[in-house]
Design a protein around this motif. Structure first.
Motif, short mmCIF file in Angstrom:
data_model
loop_
_atom_site.label_atom_id
_atom_site.label_comp_id
_atom_site.label_asym_id
_atom_site.label_seq_id
_atom_site.Cartn_x
_atom_site.Cartn_y
_atom_site.Cartn_z
N ARG A 53 0.34 -15.62 30.00
CA ARG A 53 1.62 -16.28 29.78
C ARG A 53 2.02 -17.10 31.01
O ARG A 53 2.56 -18.21 30.87
CB ARG A 53 2.70 -15.26 29.44
N THR A 54 1.72 -16.59 32.17
CA THR A 54 2.03 -17.33 33.39
C THR A 54 1.15 -18.57 33.52
O THR A 54 1.62 -19.65 33.90
CB THR A 54 1.83 -16.42 34.62
N GLN A 55 -0.13 -18.42 33.20
CA GLN A 55 -1.06 -19.54 33.31
C GLN A 55 -0.66 -20.69 32.42
O GLN A 55 -0.76 -21.86 32.81
CB GLN A 55 -2.47 -19.07 32.94
N HIS A 57 2.43 -21.14 31.17
CA HIS A 57 3.87 -21.38 31.33
C HIS A 57 4.64 -21.02 30.06
O HIS A 57 5.63 -21.68 29.71
CB HIS A 57 4.14 -22.85 31.69
N ASP A 59 6.55 -18.53 29.43
CA ASP A 59 7.87 -17.95 29.66
C ASP A 59 8.88 -18.99 30.10
O ASP A 59 10.07 -18.68 30.23
CB ASP A 59 7.77 -16.84 30.72
#
Length: 317
Positions: A53-55, A57, A59
């Motif tokens: 999810r961070t990779q 974006h 969120d």
């Protein structure tokens, strides 16, 4: 001219912007969590899901995600393929030459078969004209995948003149040899349509008053056709042919899949099946860009072929 070109370029930018919004939103409009599609059903720990999810974006607010994705696209970064575990831009670059060669080959066949048979039908009323009309009617009514099956069955399996599906030979001549059947399968429908457009445009010009005057003055028929008929008839033929060229780009997926050609079309089909959204987004966006650019080029070229046409699509006074 400058104002017209500026307006068309602004229209191109607007179309690409809307397309980018639709293409980007497809991942988020699909039911379910986008992470589910990115994982392709593989089990993952909560830490891996959070990293994913961070990779991507995921969120961030949707507008921020779109801005980051669009910024990457403008830099040539379309993300990574979840299916092939490879950079999407590099993956597309490796498949693009095969599709470009296939489309160029098919476009040449469309021009030769379509324009040639259309001119022949217009100049030879009677049995020749009826034969061309029947042949083009069959060609336009036959789907590409049916044509592909028929060509492989006859020329590859039964006669053995051309290789069957699969294989990536080296050398331009061998590539063209292997792409002959796919190019014909891709071109026949468009050639049939272009033949009918050419025939109609030629017949329209043959009935013009200035053609009758030229004949009455004793001008040779070949000269009349070349100077007074063919050139004037090429305006609508080029316009429709340009649209067909863009259509060839869109239609490669069926033919490439049928003949196992390693191009963008077969890559798109495989990516849709595998839900590889990064690849699907990139190919869709590039296809729309190519479609709009081809139409822009046709609009600029048509007045040069037929001076009676203006850049605004109106006849000159």
């Amino acid at each position: 001219m400058t104002r017209y070109l500026a307006g068309r370029l602004l229209g191109l930018v607007a179309v690409l912007f809307v397309t980018s919004v639709v293409v980007f939103g497809a991942l988020h409009l699909a039911p379910g969590d986008p992470v589910t599609f990115l994982l392709h059903g593989r089990p993952a720990t909560p830490e891996a899901v959070a990293a994913l999810r961070t990779q991507h974006h995921l969120d961030d607010p949707l507008a921020v995600q779109y801005a980051k994705w669009l910024g990457g696209v403008l830099r040539g970064d379309f993300g990574s393929s979840a299916q092939f575990h490879q950079d999407v831009a590099g993956l597309i670059a490796s498949r693009l030459p095969g599709t470009a060669l296939l489309v160029a080959y098919a476009a040449l066949l469309v021009a030769l078969l379509g324009v040639g048979s259309g001119i022949l039908a217009a100049l030879r009323p009677g049995p020749v004209d009826r034969t061309v009309l029947i042949g083009t009617g069959v060609a336009t009514a036959t789907p590409s995948f049916v044509t592909a099956i028929a060509l492989v069955s006859l020329f590859s399996v039964r006669l053995g003149w051309f290789p069957g599906p699969g294989g990536t030979p080296a050398g331009l001549s061998q590539q063209l040899y292997h792409l002959t059947l796919p190019a014909f399968a891709l071109a026949l429908t468009f050639a049939g349509l272009l033949a009918r457009v050419t025939r109609s445009a030629m017949l329209d010009e043959l009935g013009r008053e200035h053609v009758e005057v030229a004949r009455a003055r004793g001008v040779a028929e070949r000269t009349v056709v070349r100077r007074h008929v063919l050139r004037n008839a090429m305006g609508p033929v080029v316009t429709v042919g340009g649209t067909m060229l863009a259509g060839l780009l869109i239609s490669t997926s069926i033919v490439e899949t049928a003949f196992d050609v390693p191009g963008l079309g077969s890559l798109l089909v495989a990516s849709v099946t595998a839900q590889d959204f990064a690849v699907v987004q990139a190919i869709t966006l590039l296809s729309v860009a190519a479609f709009v650019l081809v139409n822009l080029a046709v609009d600029l070229l048509a007045p040069l072929i037929d001076p009676r046409l203006s850049l605004h699509g109106e006849g000159s006074s």
